[in-house]
Scaffold this active site. Structure first.
Site, short mmCIF file in Angstrom:
data_model
loop_
_atom_site.label_atom_id
_atom_site.label_comp_id
_atom_site.label_asym_id
_atom_site.label_seq_id
_atom_site.Cartn_x
_atom_site.Cartn_y
_atom_site.Cartn_z
N ARG A 123 0.87 -1.17 0.00
CA ARG A 123 0.00 0.00 0.00
C ARG A 123 0.91 1.23 0.00
O ARG A 123 2.02 1.20 0.54
CB ARG A 123 -0.90 0.03 1.23
CG ARG A 123 -1.81 -1.19 1.38
CD ARG A 123 -2.62 -1.09 2.67
NE ARG A 123 -3.52 -2.23 2.84
CZ ARG A 123 -3.20 -3.34 3.49
NH1 ARG A 123 -2.01 -3.46 4.05
NH2 ARG A 123 -4.08 -4.33 3.60
N LYS A 126 -1.77 -2.02 7.62
CA LYS A 126 -3.18 -1.83 7.93
C LYS A 126 -3.58 -2.76 9.06
O LYS A 126 -3.27 -3.95 9.04
CB LYS A 126 -4.04 -2.12 6.69
CG LYS A 126 -5.47 -1.64 6.81
CD LYS A 126 -6.19 -1.77 5.48
CE LYS A 126 -7.61 -1.25 5.60
NZ LYS A 126 -8.33 -1.37 4.30
N HIS A 139 -1.83 2.59 -6.00
CA HIS A 139 -2.66 1.45 -5.61
C HIS A 139 -2.97 0.54 -6.80
O HIS A 139 -3.15 -0.67 -6.62
CB HIS A 139 -3.96 1.93 -4.97
CG HIS A 139 -4.56 0.91 -4.04
ND1 HIS A 139 -3.93 0.48 -2.89
CD2 HIS A 139 -5.72 0.21 -4.11
CE1 HIS A 139 -4.68 -0.42 -2.28
NE2 HIS A 139 -5.77 -0.61 -3.00
N ARG A 148 -0.36 -1.98 -6.93
CA ARG A 148 -0.60 -3.07 -5.96
C ARG A 148 -1.64 -4.05 -6.51
O ARG A 148 -1.48 -5.27 -6.38
CB ARG A 148 -1.06 -2.47 -4.63
CG ARG A 148 -1.51 -3.50 -3.58
CD ARG A 148 -1.83 -2.77 -2.28
NE ARG A 148 -2.72 -3.52 -1.41
CZ ARG A 148 -2.33 -4.35 -0.44
NH1 ARG A 148 -1.04 -4.58 -0.26
NH2 ARG A 148 -3.22 -4.95 0.34
N HIS A 194 -3.90 -8.96 4.28
CA HIS A 194 -5.36 -9.07 4.40
C HIS A 194 -5.73 -9.94 5.59
O HIS A 194 -5.18 -11.03 5.76
CB HIS A 194 -5.95 -9.70 3.13
CG HIS A 194 -5.97 -8.78 1.95
ND1 HIS A 194 -6.15 -9.21 0.66
CD2 HIS A 194 -5.84 -7.42 1.88
CE1 HIS A 194 -6.13 -8.18 -0.16
NE2 HIS A 194 -5.95 -7.09 0.55
N TYR A 228 -9.81 -10.97 -5.96
CA TYR A 228 -9.00 -10.74 -7.16
C TYR A 228 -9.12 -11.87 -8.17
O TYR A 228 -8.73 -11.71 -9.32
CB TYR A 228 -7.53 -10.55 -6.77
CG TYR A 228 -7.25 -9.21 -6.13
CD1 TYR A 228 -7.00 -8.08 -6.91
CD2 TYR A 228 -7.25 -9.05 -4.75
CE1 TYR A 228 -6.74 -6.85 -6.33
CE2 TYR A 228 -7.01 -7.82 -4.16
CZ TYR A 228 -6.75 -6.73 -4.96
OH TYR A 228 -6.51 -5.50 -4.39
#
Length: 251
Positions: free
Chosen positions: A93, A118, A183, A186, A209, A218
């Site tokens: 990120r 994150k 992004h 990414r 994640h 994805y």
């Protein structure tokens, strides 16, 4: 207390008069929920009175490997080239890339340490040998100390805004029709891994994640997964060949 019709009227007003998107309507109704549940201490939720509008699920536009290479080749600034390449090569990120320190690059184990990603969780991601070479060339020129990618203000890292702006000129030079942002690099990292045969469970920790479902999203974009699945139409028996038209009687 507001009734069903009041909420309905308000929602229609937001959608038709204010022209707000479903996401913005969610925010407005969430504010109502907070007002009643927290401020007034009443147990009430707007969705119990009226269903919240569904947010449209848009798939991101993915750059091909050739497009990524072409775009990065148009980034002339050494520091900008290094950080944008890092976003793609490590799948970071932008908020994680700008916070990197030189000590986060572990060339012995060939990993990059991502601190406080994150969810405030640390993780390790792969360090590509080609990326390591680019970072070493960049380090020899810039000699960064506190931050791997220092900003204009002394003692501060480069800002996310500055990295986003660093995409504008190279994108114009590249003449790519697809948008390019840190992004989107990414996004490309994830899809290119999937298309190369990487497993979703392997990619999940690389991206940081929490949920496997977030990474599995994805799979809807990885075109080789879609194209490799044969359509049932191909399994239908072929119709008998059509006989040639009869020859006219007189010519």
């Amino acid at each position: 207390m507001l009734g069903r019709e009041d909420i309905r009227t308000y929602q229609v007003y937001l959608a038709n008069e204010k022209k707000l998107a479903p996401g913005s309507i969610h925010i407005a109704l969430s504010a109502l929920r907070f007002f009643f549940n927290v401020t007034l201490e009443r147990d009430w939720a707007p969705e119990e009175v009226l269903p919240l509008p569904k947010k449209p699920q848009k798939l991101p536009i993915i750059l091909s490997p050739d497009e990524v290479q072409h775009f990065l080749g148009c980034v002339a600034d050494v520091k900008h080239h290094a950080i944008l390449t890092t976003c793609y090569a490590a799948g970071l990120r932008i908020s994680e890339a700008v916070q990197l320190k030189p000590t986060d690059i572990d060339s012995q184990r060939m990993v990059v340490r991502v601190e406080h990603g994150k969810g405030q969780k640390d993780r390790y991601v792969m360090l590509s040998p080609k990326l390591l070479e680019i970072l070493r060339d960049y380090w020899r020129m810039w000699r960064p100390e506190a931050w791997l990618f220092p900003g204009d203000r002394a003692g501060h890292p480069i800002t996310r805004y500055a990295v986003g702006q660093a995409c504008v000129k190279p994108h114009d030079l590249s003449r790519l029709s697809k948008p390019v942002t840190p992004h989107s690099l990414r996004h490309a990292f994830v899809v290119h891994l999937l298309e190369a045969g990487a497993d979703v469970r392997t990619i999940q920790p690389l991206l940081g994640h929490r949920s496997l479902a977030t990474t599995a999203h994805y799979l809807r974009i990885a075109t080789n997964k879609v194209c490799a699945t044969e359509s049932p139409f191909e399994l239908l028996p072929r119709p008998a060949p059509t006989p040639p038209p009869s020859k006219p009687q007189y010519f």
